[in-house]
Design a protein around this motif. Structure first.
Motif, PDB file in Angstrom:
ATOM      1  N   ASP A  76       0.854  -1.188   0.000  1.00 32.06           N
ATOM      2  CA  ASP A  76       0.000   0.000   0.000  1.00 32.06           C
ATOM      3  C   ASP A  76       0.888   1.236   0.000  1.00 32.06           C
ATOM      4  O   ASP A  76       0.582   2.230  -0.656  1.00 32.06           O
ATOM      5  CB  ASP A  76      -0.900   0.033   1.237  1.00 32.06           C
ATOM      6  N   SER A  77       1.999   1.164   0.752  1.00 30.32           N
ATOM      7  CA  SER A  77       2.947   2.271   0.767  1.00 30.32           C
ATOM      8  C   SER A  77       4.309   1.785   1.271  1.00 30.32           C
ATOM      9  O   SER A  77       4.385   0.906   2.131  1.00 30.32           O
ATOM     10  CB  SER A  77       2.457   3.426   1.645  1.00 30.32           C
ATOM     11  N   LEU A  78       5.352   2.362   0.700  1.00 26.36           N
ATOM     12  CA  LEU A  78       6.726   2.135   1.132  1.00 26.36           C
ATOM     13  C   LEU A  78       7.402   3.497   1.188  1.00 26.36           C
ATOM     14  O   LEU A  78       7.331   4.258   0.225  1.00 26.36           O
ATOM     15  CB  LEU A  78       7.487   1.235   0.150  1.00 26.36           C
ATOM     16  N   GLU A  79       8.036   3.804   2.299  1.00 29.56           N
ATOM     17  CA  GLU A  79       8.772   5.060   2.443  1.00 29.56           C
ATOM     18  C   GLU A  79      10.156   4.725   2.975  1.00 29.56           C
ATOM     19  O   GLU A  79      10.287   4.088   4.016  1.00 29.56           O
ATOM     20  CB  GLU A  79       8.072   6.002   3.411  1.00 29.56           C
ATOM     21  N   THR A  80      11.189   5.155   2.260  1.00 33.09           N
ATOM     22  CA  THR A  80      12.559   4.863   2.651  1.00 33.09           C
ATOM     23  C   THR A  80      13.349   6.154   2.758  1.00 33.09           C
ATOM     24  O   THR A  80      13.260   7.017   1.884  1.00 33.09           O
ATOM     25  CB  THR A  80      13.253   3.953   1.618  1.00 33.09           C
ATOM     26  N   THR A  81      14.120   6.267   3.816  1.00 36.51           N
ATOM     27  CA  THR A  81      15.072   7.353   4.006  1.00 36.51           C
ATOM     28  C   THR A  81      16.453   6.742   4.077  1.00 36.51           C
ATOM     29  O   THR A  81      16.644   5.723   4.750  1.00 36.51           O
ATOM     30  CB  THR A  81      14.776   8.123   5.312  1.00 36.51           C
ATOM     31  N   ALA A  82      17.412   7.338   3.390  1.00 37.35           N
ATOM     32  CA  ALA A  82      18.799   6.883   3.462  1.00 37.35           C
ATOM     33  C   ALA A  82      19.620   7.979   4.137  1.00 37.35           C
ATOM     34  O   ALA A  82      19.685   9.102   3.653  1.00 37.35           O
ATOM     35  CB  ALA A  82      19.353   6.591   2.073  1.00 37.35           C
ATOM     36  N   LYS A  83      20.205   7.633   5.265  1.00 32.20           N
ATOM     37  CA  LYS A  83      21.055   8.556   6.013  1.00 32.20           C
ATOM     38  C   LYS A  83      22.499   8.241   5.648  1.00 32.20           C
ATOM     39  O   LYS A  83      23.007   7.168   5.973  1.00 32.20           O
ATOM     40  CB  LYS A  83      20.813   8.375   7.508  1.00 32.20           C
ATOM     41  N   VAL A  84      23.153   9.158   4.949  1.00 32.86           N
ATOM     42  CA  VAL A  84      24.519   8.970   4.465  1.00 32.86           C
ATOM     43  C   VAL A  84      25.456   9.743   5.397  1.00 32.86           C
ATOM     44  O   VAL A  84      25.293  10.950   5.590  1.00 32.86           O
ATOM     45  CB  VAL A  84      24.671   9.474   3.014  1.00 32.86           C
ATOM     46  N   THR A  85      26.431   9.037   5.959  1.00 33.86           N
ATOM     47  CA  THR A  85      27.378   9.655   6.889  1.00 33.86           C
ATOM     48  C   THR A  85      28.707   9.898   6.190  1.00 33.86           C
ATOM     49  O   THR A  85      29.298   8.982   5.615  1.00 33.86           O
ATOM     50  CB  THR A  85      27.593   8.749   8.123  1.00 33.86           C
ATOM     51  N   LEU A  86      29.166  11.135   6.246  1.00 33.33           N
ATOM     52  CA  LEU A  86      30.455  11.547   5.703  1.00 33.33           C
ATOM     53  C   LEU A  86      31.349  11.907   6.881  1.00 33.33           C
ATOM     54  O   LEU A  86      30.998  12.761   7.699  1.00 33.33           O
ATOM     55  CB  LEU A  86      30.267  12.756   4.775  1.00 33.33           C
ATOM     56  N   ASP A  87      32.480  11.233   7.001  1.00 33.91           N
ATOM     57  CA  ASP A  87      33.414  11.471   8.103  1.00 33.91           C
ATOM     58  C   ASP A  87      34.790  11.824   7.568  1.00 33.91           C
ATOM     59  O   ASP A  87      35.163  11.397   6.463  1.00 33.91           O
ATOM     60  CB  ASP A  87      33.584  10.207   8.963  1.00 33.91           C
ATOM     61  N   GLN A  88      35.546  12.569   8.372  1.00 38.40           N
ATOM     62  CA  GLN A  88      36.937  12.805   8.018  1.00 38.40           C
ATOM     63  C   GLN A  88      37.714  11.529   8.296  1.00 38.40           C
ATOM     64  O   GLN A  88      37.620  10.945   9.379  1.00 38.40           O
ATOM     65  CB  GLN A  88      37.524  13.964   8.806  1.00 38.40           C
ATOM     66  N   VAL A  89      38.449  11.076   7.299  1.00 39.57           N
ATOM     67  CA  VAL A  89      39.264   9.879   7.396  1.00 39.57           C
ATOM     68  C   VAL A  89      40.647  10.243   6.878  1.00 39.57           C
ATOM     69  O   VAL A  89      40.804  10.551   5.695  1.00 39.57           O
ATOM     70  CB  VAL A  89      38.663   8.708   6.575  1.00 39.57           C
ATOM     71  N   GLY A  90      41.623  10.221   7.769  1.00 37.56           N
ATOM     72  CA  GLY A  90      42.963  10.635   7.370  1.00 37.56           C
ATOM     73  C   GLY A  90      42.955  12.084   6.930  1.00 37.56           C
ATOM     74  O   GLY A  90      42.403  12.953   7.605  1.00 37.56           O
ATOM     75  N   ASP A  91      43.532  12.349   5.767  1.00 36.65           N
ATOM     76  CA  ASP A  91      43.615  13.714   5.247  1.00 36.65           C
ATOM     77  C   ASP A  91      42.396  14.133   4.448  1.00 36.65           C
ATOM     78  O   ASP A  91      42.332  15.256   3.957  1.00 36.65           O
ATOM     79  CB  ASP A  91      44.852  13.849   4.345  1.00 36.65           C
ATOM     80  N   GLY A  92      41.435  13.227   4.270  1.00 42.87           N
ATOM     81  CA  GLY A  92      40.270  13.546   3.451  1.00 42.87           C
ATOM     82  C   GLY A  92      38.981  13.124   4.103  1.00 42.87           C
ATOM     83  O   GLY A  92      38.893  12.949   5.313  1.00 42.87           O
ATOM     84  N   PHE A  93      37.977  12.945   3.279  1.00 48.20           N
ATOM     85  CA  PHE A  93      36.656  12.545   3.752  1.00 48.20           C
ATOM     86  C   PHE A  93      36.233  11.277   3.038  1.00 48.20           C
ATOM     87  O   PHE A  93      36.661  10.993   1.926  1.00 48.20           O
ATOM     88  CB  PHE A  93      35.635  13.659   3.486  1.00 48.20           C
ATOM     89  N   ALA A  94      35.370  10.510   3.706  1.00 49.88           N
ATOM     90  CA  ALA A  94      34.849   9.273   3.125  1.00 49.88           C
ATOM     91  C   ALA A  94      33.434   9.040   3.630  1.00 49.88           C
ATOM     92  O   ALA A  94      33.089   9.424   4.755  1.00 49.88           O
ATOM     93  CB  ALA A  94      35.729   8.078   3.498  1.00 49.88           C
ATOM     94  N   ILE A  95      32.628   8.428   2.785  1.00 47.59           N
ATOM     95  CA  ILE A  95      31.314   7.964   3.239  1.00 47.59           C
ATOM     96  C   ILE A  95      31.572   6.724   4.073  1.00 47.59           C
ATOM     97  O   ILE A  95      32.119   5.738   3.586  1.00 47.59           O
ATOM     98  CB  ILE A  95      30.395   7.674   2.042  1.00 47.59           C
ATOM     99  N   THR A  96      31.213   6.798   5.342  1.00 51.37           N
ATOM    100  CA  THR A  96      31.511   5.706   6.274  1.00 51.37           C
ATOM    101  C   THR A  96      30.293   4.869   6.625  1.00 51.37           C
ATOM    102  O   THR A  96      30.422   3.870   7.333  1.00 51.37           O
ATOM    103  CB  THR A  96      32.137   6.261   7.566  1.00 51.37           C
ATOM    104  N   GLY A  97      29.132   5.250   6.149  1.00 51.59           N
ATOM    105  CA  GLY A  97      27.952   4.449   6.416  1.00 51.59           C
ATOM    106  C   GLY A  97      26.716   5.007   5.748  1.00 51.59           C
ATOM    107  O   GLY A  97      26.625   6.211   5.493  1.00 51.59           O
ATOM    108  N   ILE A  98      25.815   4.101   5.456  1.00 55.29           N
ATOM    109  CA  ILE A  98      24.497   4.475   4.941  1.00 55.29           C
ATOM    110  C   ILE A  98      23.474   3.662   5.726  1.00 55.29           C
ATOM    111  O   ILE A  98      23.576   2.440   5.805  1.00 55.29           O
ATOM    112  CB  ILE A  98      24.353   4.192   3.436  1.00 55.29           C
ATOM    113  N   GLU A  99      22.536   4.349   6.310  1.00 57.11           N
ATOM    114  CA  GLU A  99      21.472   3.701   7.074  1.00 57.11           C
ATOM    115  C   GLU A  99      20.158   3.879   6.336  1.00 57.11           C
ATOM    116  O   GLU A  99      19.697   5.003   6.138  1.00 57.11           O
ATOM    117  CB  GLU A  99      21.377   4.326   8.465  1.00 57.11           C
TER     118      GLU A  99
END
Length: 143
Positions: A76-99
């Motif tokens: 009848d209905s589907l609702e999805t949210t994706a929480k994307v986490t960007l963290d500093q890793v070393g000298d740069g940034f990386a996506i470290t998780g998606i919920e």
């Protein structure tokens, strides 16, 4: 049969003072602005992480619709949210998780079956697969 879709970005200026524009082949985004402040300082506007989140949520939800259909079920209905986490890793940034957070109403099933089918969709979703490890090719044209 391969399906190929296009997205593009334009940028001018330095990292912190520069400005970018994101466009999609479909026109859903046409020269939509993005920049350092929209990505790192909470200023309204777009950023790559929210676009990845939207793409992942959309792909997963469509994949779940297919998995449900294969099981003889229709949502009848589907609702999805994706929480994307960007963290500093070393000298740069990386996506470290998606919920992925899913809410759904599916007549004729129970919570355990729905969860099992959602897990199958998460594994089968093309964007989930792409985010695991994808060979990336780069064609550079300068000037």
């Amino acid at each position: 049969m391969a399906i190929v879709k296009h997205g593009s970005a334009q940028w001018s200026g330095g990292l912190k003072d520069g400005r970018g524009k994101i466009s999609t082949e479909s026109g859903a985004l046409k020269e939509h602005p993005y920049g350092f402040k929209t990505r790192f300082e909470g200023v309204p506007g777009s950023n790559p992480e929210e676009l990845i989140g939207a793409a992942h949520a959309a792909c997963f939800t469509m994949a779940l619709s297919k998995v449900l259909g294969d099981a003889g079920l229709t949502a009848d209905s589907l609702e999805t949210t994706a929480k994307v986490t960007l963290d500093q890793v070393g000298d740069g940034f990386a996506i470290t998780g998606i919920e992925l957070s899913l809410r759904g109403r599916v007549p004729g099933t129970d919570a355990a079956t729905f969860t099992k089918l959602a897990d199958q969709a998460k594994i089968g979703c093309p964007v989930s697969k792409a985010l695991k490890a994808v060979p990336i090719s780069l064609n550079v044209h300068f000037g």
